[in-house]
Design a protein around this motif. Structure first.
Motif, PDB file in Angstrom:
ATOM      1  N   PHE A   4     -25.819  33.405   6.809  1.00 51.96           N
ATOM      2  CA  PHE A   4     -25.640  32.153   6.426  1.00 51.96           C
ATOM      3  C   PHE A   4     -26.382  31.273   4.998  1.00 51.96           C
ATOM      4  CE2 PHE A   4     -29.052  28.186   6.663  1.00 51.96           C
ATOM      5  CZ  PHE A   4     -28.032  27.275   7.059  1.00 51.96           C
ATOM      6  N   CYS A   5     -27.976  31.853   4.615  1.00 55.98           N
ATOM      7  CA  CYS A   5     -28.603  31.039   3.522  1.00 55.98           C
ATOM      8  C   CYS A   5     -27.653  31.319   2.255  1.00 55.98           C
ATOM      9  CB  CYS A   5     -29.180  32.188   3.885  1.00 55.98           C
ATOM     10  SG  CYS A   5     -30.816  31.492   4.790  1.00 55.98           S
ATOM     11  N   ALA A   6     -26.092  32.477   2.265  1.00 60.22           N
ATOM     12  CA  ALA A   6     -25.525  32.866   1.207  1.00 60.22           C
ATOM     13  C   ALA A   6     -24.672  31.903   1.123  1.00 60.22           C
ATOM     14  CB  ALA A   6     -25.098  34.164   1.255  1.00 60.22           C
ATOM     15  N   THR A   7     -23.681  31.251   2.328  1.00 59.66           N
ATOM     16  CA  THR A   7     -22.924  30.978   2.848  1.00 59.66           C
ATOM     17  C   THR A   7     -23.253  29.084   2.756  1.00 59.66           C
ATOM     18  OG1 THR A   7     -22.920  31.329   4.830  1.00 59.66           O
ATOM     19  CG2 THR A   7     -21.589  32.683   3.010  1.00 59.66           C
ATOM     20  N   ALA A   8     -24.600  28.761   2.914  1.00 62.97           N
ATOM     21  CA  ALA A   8     -24.815  27.326   2.927  1.00 62.97           C
ATOM     22  C   ALA A   8     -24.384  27.202   2.076  1.00 62.97           C
ATOM     23  CB  ALA A   8     -26.060  27.028   4.519  1.00 62.97           C
ATOM     24  N   THR A   9     -25.572  27.651   0.926  1.00 66.44           N
ATOM     25  CA  THR A   9     -26.146  27.268  -0.548  1.00 66.44           C
ATOM     26  C   THR A   9     -24.666  27.202  -1.656  1.00 66.44           C
ATOM     27  OG1 THR A   9     -27.910  28.712  -0.222  1.00 66.44           O
ATOM     28  CG2 THR A   9     -27.197  28.214  -2.510  1.00 66.44           C
ATOM     29  N   ILE A  38      -9.590  25.981  10.653  1.00 66.04           N
ATOM     30  CA  ILE A  38      -9.609  27.155  10.377  1.00 66.04           C
ATOM     31  C   ILE A  38     -10.723  27.681  11.496  1.00 66.04           C
ATOM     32  CG2 ILE A  38     -11.398  28.531   9.420  1.00 66.04           C
ATOM     33  CD1 ILE A  38     -11.773  26.521   6.995  1.00 66.04           C
ATOM     34  N   LEU A  39     -10.639  27.588  12.629  1.00 61.14           N
ATOM     35  CA  LEU A  39     -11.398  27.973  13.976  1.00 61.14           C
ATOM     36  C   LEU A  39     -10.609  27.999  15.441  1.00 61.14           C
ATOM     37  CD1 LEU A  39     -14.939  27.112  12.896  1.00 61.14           C
ATOM     38  CD2 LEU A  39     -13.676  29.163  13.046  1.00 61.14           C
ATOM     39  N   LEU A  40      -9.382  26.786  15.567  1.00 60.80           N
ATOM     40  CA  LEU A  40      -8.944  26.705  16.327  1.00 60.80           C
ATOM     41  C   LEU A  40      -8.014  28.098  16.224  1.00 60.80           C
ATOM     42  CD1 LEU A  40      -7.929  22.892  17.273  1.00 60.80           C
ATOM     43  CD2 LEU A  40      -9.551  23.894  18.789  1.00 60.80           C
ATOM     44  N   PRO A  41      -7.060  28.770  15.358  1.00 58.73           N
ATOM     45  CA  PRO A  41      -6.715  29.722  15.465  1.00 58.73           C
ATOM     46  C   PRO A  41      -6.975  30.717  15.422  1.00 58.73           C
ATOM     47  CG  PRO A  41      -5.666  28.368  13.699  1.00 58.73           C
ATOM     48  CD  PRO A  41      -7.666  27.789  13.983  1.00 58.73           C
ATOM     49  N   ILE A  42      -8.147  31.590  15.106  1.00 60.13           N
ATOM     50  CA  ILE A  42      -8.865  32.368  15.479  1.00 60.13           C
ATOM     51  C   ILE A  42      -9.559  32.456  16.658  1.00 60.13           C
ATOM     52  CG2 ILE A  42     -11.143  33.421  14.672  1.00 60.13           C
ATOM     53  CD1 ILE A  42     -10.702  32.037  11.360  1.00 60.13           C
ATOM     54  N   LEU A  43      -9.615  31.259  17.043  1.00 58.94           N
ATOM     55  CA  LEU A  43      -9.948  30.762  18.186  1.00 58.94           C
ATOM     56  C   LEU A  43      -8.670  31.716  19.089  1.00 58.94           C
ATOM     57  CD1 LEU A  43     -12.599  30.237  20.751  1.00 58.94           C
ATOM     58  CD2 LEU A  43     -11.269  27.881  20.045  1.00 58.94           C
ATOM     59  N   GLY A 209     -12.762  25.370  -0.204  1.00 55.94           N
ATOM     60  CA  GLY A 209     -13.863  26.320  -0.863  1.00 55.94           C
ATOM     61  C   GLY A 209     -15.208  25.640   0.713  1.00 55.94           C
ATOM     62  N   LEU A 210     -15.163  24.069   0.183  1.00 52.61           N
ATOM     63  CA  LEU A 210     -15.990  23.106   0.830  1.00 52.61           C
ATOM     64  C   LEU A 210     -16.058  24.050   2.641  1.00 52.61           C
ATOM     65  CD1 LEU A 210     -18.472  21.749   1.726  1.00 52.61           C
ATOM     66  CD2 LEU A 210     -17.553  19.737   1.576  1.00 52.61           C
ATOM     67  N   GLY A 211     -15.052  23.374   2.776  1.00 50.32           N
ATOM     68  CA  GLY A 211     -14.419  24.196   5.025  1.00 50.32           C
ATOM     69  C   GLY A 211     -14.919  25.084   4.986  1.00 50.32           C
ATOM     70  N   VAL A 212     -14.790  26.311   4.004  1.00 50.61           N
ATOM     71  CA  VAL A 212     -14.630  27.516   4.432  1.00 50.61           C
ATOM     72  C   VAL A 212     -15.978  27.916   4.399  1.00 50.61           C
ATOM     73  CG1 VAL A 212     -13.906  29.642   4.531  1.00 50.61           C
ATOM     74  CG2 VAL A 212     -12.982  28.137   3.969  1.00 50.61           C
ATOM     75  N   THR A 213     -16.499  27.903   3.718  1.00 53.21           N
ATOM     76  CA  THR A 213     -18.229  28.231   3.410  1.00 53.21           C
ATOM     77  C   THR A 213     -19.167  27.144   4.536  1.00 53.21           C
ATOM     78  OG1 THR A 213     -18.178  26.652   1.654  1.00 53.21           O
ATOM     79  CG2 THR A 213     -18.095  29.183   0.979  1.00 53.21           C
ATOM     80  N   GLY A 214     -18.699  25.619   4.634  1.00 54.70           N
ATOM     81  CA  GLY A 214     -19.346  25.420   5.373  1.00 54.70           C
ATOM     82  C   GLY A 214     -19.404  25.910   7.053  1.00 54.70           C
ATOM     83  N   THR A 215     -18.071  25.826   7.386  1.00 55.65           N
ATOM     84  CA  THR A 215     -17.773  26.443   8.786  1.00 55.65           C
ATOM     85  C   THR A 215     -18.389  27.703   9.209  1.00 55.65           C
ATOM     86  OG1 THR A 215     -16.012  24.999   8.480  1.00 55.65           O
ATOM     87  CG2 THR A 215     -15.509  27.443  10.116  1.00 55.65           C
ATOM     88  N   PHE A 216     -18.071  28.170   7.947  1.00 53.67           N
ATOM     89  CA  PHE A 216     -19.018  30.750   8.282  1.00 53.67           C
ATOM     90  C   PHE A 216     -20.207  30.156   8.490  1.00 53.67           C
ATOM     91  CE2 PHE A 216     -14.405  31.417   7.747  1.00 53.67           C
ATOM     92  CZ  PHE A 216     -14.226  32.753   8.449  1.00 53.67           C
TER      93      PHE A 216
END
Length: 286
Positions: A4-9, A38-43, A209-216
């Motif tokens: 979380f720390c790495a991706t949130a940064t 991003i998450l609905l298809p994965i779910l 990139g913001l959507g991917v990193t913020g989501t994960f």
């Protein structure tokens, strides 16, 4: 939590880059829209669903509201403050979370950990002083972020064992998008504010990139709270500060001044000490 720390940064750095190009409301709307996409298809591919118990739905709705306001406050702060300073000030939040864990969730929090959190809070005050001189009242926005995300993590802790992390984050993306997207289509929030900024490919690449990193990032946080007490994982969040300091220097050529750097060092040291104390406690025989 380290993931979380790495991706949130990275997400915060992308938000800072986009701050001068994309209106704040639109930036938040796209952030949550990408989360849902991003998450609905994965779910669904994994056989999951958005179905939850009524109590979990209500708590997750409140959690989503907190997340939206917390992200909005942080993105606003990043427009005025260096990345490391904004994140360091926000890290009074683990201190608040430890107190909430102790008094609300009745989790065991020893006096040494509480003392170390007080030291970390003192380090945060050292960062606020030069930031206030530089940016004025905007320096206090990360404190609002700290309060909001302490409550956010408390709610996450409450429902993370009732619903899967993917379901929680996907439903948060859907809930936020259902409210934000219609508002983003109405002036002064939406399409008239787009202008030529989003016509160039670079902002869209940064937004994805913001959507991917913020989501994960929030997925990693939710997973951590599912498997460990909040008082255990919260101090590990302090490690986001070194990530932010390095990222701020490499991307924005920002480096904290001597007073802020001393505060950051004090905050990180307090967080590392708490982690060490937690490991010692777990190593002791019952």
């Amino acid at each position: 939590m380290l993931a979380f720390c790495a991706t949130a940064t990275l997400a915060d750095a992308l938000a800072k880059l986009l701050g001068g190009q994309v209106p704040l409301f639109l930036l938040i709307t796209l952030r949550f829209g990408f989360q849902a996409l991003i998450l609905l298809p994965i779910l669904w591919a994994g056989g999951g669903s958005l179905r939850m118990r009524p109590r979990a739905v209500a708590l997750n709705a409140l959690r989503t509201v907190l997340q939206v306001f917390g992200i909005a406050a942080m993105y606003t702060a990043l427009r005025f403050l260096p990345l490391a300073n904004a994140i360091a000030i926000a890290y009074v939040e683990p201190f608040l979370l430890l107190l909430l864990s102790h008094f609300v969730l009745r989790e065991e929090v020893g006096p040494r950990r509480l003392l170390a959190c007080l030291v970390g809070f003192a380090g945060t005050l050292l960062v606020i002083k030069p930031s206030f001189l530089q940016a004025g009242a905007a320096a206090f926005l990360p404190l609002a972020v700290a309060v909001i995300f302490a409550l956010y993590m408390m709610l996450t802790r409450q429902i993370s064992r009732e619903a899967d992390a993917l379901s929680l984050q996907a439903s948060s993306g859907v809930m936020a998008s259902v409210v934000l997207i219609p508002l983003a289509l109405v002036a002064p929030f939406g399409l008239p504010a787009l202008g030529p900024a989003l016509a160039a490919p670079q902002p869209w690449a940064l937004l994805v990139g913001l959507g991917v990193t913020g989501t994960f990032a929030h997925l990693f946080m939710t997973w951590s709270l599912r498997h460990a007490p909040a008082a255990t994982v919260a101090p590990v969040q302090y490690m986001e500060i070194p990530f932010a300091t390095l990222t701020g220097y490499l991307v924005f050529a920002d480096f904290p001044d001597a007073l802020a750097l001393a505060g950051i060092a004090l905050t990180v040291a307090a967080g590392v000490y708490i982690v060490w104390r937690e490991r010692m406690a777990l190593a002791q025989p019952a």
